[in-house]
Scaffold this active site. Structure first.
Site, short mmCIF file in Angstrom:
data_model
loop_
_atom_site.label_atom_id
_atom_site.label_comp_id
_atom_site.label_asym_id
_atom_site.label_seq_id
_atom_site.Cartn_x
_atom_site.Cartn_y
_atom_site.Cartn_z
N GLY A 12 0.83 -1.24 0.02
CA GLY A 12 -0.11 -0.08 -0.03
C GLY A 12 1.00 1.29 0.06
N LYS A 65 -16.89 -14.43 -7.66
CA LYS A 65 -16.87 -12.92 -7.84
C LYS A 65 -17.89 -12.12 -7.47
CE LYS A 65 -13.64 -11.38 -11.09
NZ LYS A 65 -12.31 -11.02 -10.32
N MET A 90 -4.53 -6.91 -6.80
CA MET A 90 -4.17 -7.77 -7.84
C MET A 90 -5.46 -8.83 -8.43
SD MET A 90 -1.35 -6.51 -8.21
CE MET A 90 -0.23 -7.62 -9.14
N LEU A 92 -8.99 -9.08 -11.17
CA LEU A 92 -9.85 -8.43 -12.20
C LEU A 92 -10.98 -8.03 -11.38
CD1 LEU A 92 -9.42 -10.60 -15.48
CD2 LEU A 92 -8.64 -8.28 -14.91
N ILE A 93 -11.54 -6.68 -11.95
CA ILE A 93 -12.88 -6.11 -11.56
C ILE A 93 -13.74 -6.93 -12.09
CG2 ILE A 93 -14.21 -4.01 -11.24
CD1 ILE A 93 -11.81 -3.91 -9.24
N HIS A 109 -0.31 0.90 -13.22
CA HIS A 109 0.29 -0.60 -13.76
C HIS A 109 1.70 -0.05 -13.87
CE1 HIS A 109 0.58 -4.13 -14.96
NE2 HIS A 109 1.49 -3.94 -16.14
C1 GAR Z 1 2.38 -1.04 -7.65
O1 GAR Z 1 3.93 -0.77 -8.14
C2 GAR Z 1 1.29 -1.09 -8.69
O2 GAR Z 1 1.66 -0.34 -9.81
C3 GAR Z 1 1.17 -2.42 -9.08
O3 GAR Z 1 1.49 -3.02 -7.69
C4 GAR Z 1 2.23 -2.43 -6.82
C5 GAR Z 1 1.81 -2.10 -5.68
O4 GAR Z 1 2.41 -1.47 -4.74
N1 GAR Z 1 0.04 -2.84 -9.57
C6 GAR Z 1 0.01 -3.72 -10.58
O5 GAR Z 1 0.93 -4.55 -10.75
C7 GAR Z 1 -1.39 -4.02 -11.01
N2 GAR Z 1 -1.56 -4.87 -12.00
P1 GAR Z 1 2.32 -0.79 -3.36
O6 GAR Z 1 1.20 -1.94 -2.52
O7 GAR Z 1 3.45 -0.35 -2.43
O8 GAR Z 1 1.27 0.38 -3.68
#
Ligand code: GAR
Length: 188
Positions: A12, A65, A90, A92-93, A109
């Protein structure tokens, strides 16, 4: 002021960047809810620390879902959420949330889409030996990282790049870009 719900599955750090941007006035929004599909996600600790309500669920405890998204939808309606902000969520909506929040779901992303969609975009970029990757913010549709692109920023990949170093570069771009893009969308 618009109410946002942030969805996160992991640490997060992007959720934190959004919290910080609200605190310092760069993002005018109420963070009304955190949704997480991982009951042990550190994002939940961040929500607790900030007094932000959260809804955590375990997908396999539901038949499908539609069932868990129906629960999420109740929470979103209860908090009068205007926009859903995916920050490392992580999953899909599904159609339940897509229908109710059409054009109101945004994702970040860690690649220059349409390159390297799906899981481990950073590892995919390193394996492909590309010299440039980056960050994409896009609207969410039913596909995997396929919705209309809102903003992108490139990151150069050095000769000695590791997964950790590239992730750090990408995170620092994400933490600036995402709150700024959300602010623009909420105020438009
Ligand atoms: C982020 O780098 C985001 O871009 C990626 O997960 C990470 C979460 O980091 N999202 C994806 O890969 C979506 N397909 P965080 O929990 O430290 O914000």
């Amino acid at each position: 002021m618009k109410n946002i719900a942030v969805f996160a599955s992991g640490s997060g750090s992007n959720f934190q960047a959004i919290i910080d941007a609200v605190k310092n006035g760069e993002l005018e929004a109420n963070i009304s809810l955190l949704v997480s599909d991982k009951v042990g996600a550190f994002a939940i600790e961040r929500a607790k620390g900030e007094g932000i309500p959260f809804f955590a669920f375990t997908a396999k405890e539901y038949a499908n879902k539609e069932e868990y998204e129906a629960e999420i939808l109740k929470e979103l309606k209860d908090k009068e959420i205007d926009f859903i902000i995916l920050a490392g969520y992580m999953r899909l909506i599904g159609s339940t949330l897509l229908t109710e929040f059409e054009g109101k779901i945004i994702n970040i992303h860690p690649s220059l889409l349409p390159a390297f969609p799906g899981k481990d975009a950073i590892g995919q970029a390193l394996d492909a030996k590309v010299k440039v990757s980056g960050v994409t913010v896009h609207y969410v549709d039913a596909g995997m990282d396929t919705g209309p692109i809102i903003a992108q920023k490139p990151v150069e990949i050095s000769e000695v790049e590791t997964k950790e170093s590239l992730q750090a570069k990408i995170h620092s771009i994400e933490h600036e870009l995402y709150p700024a893009v959300i602010q623009k969308i909420l105020q438009s």
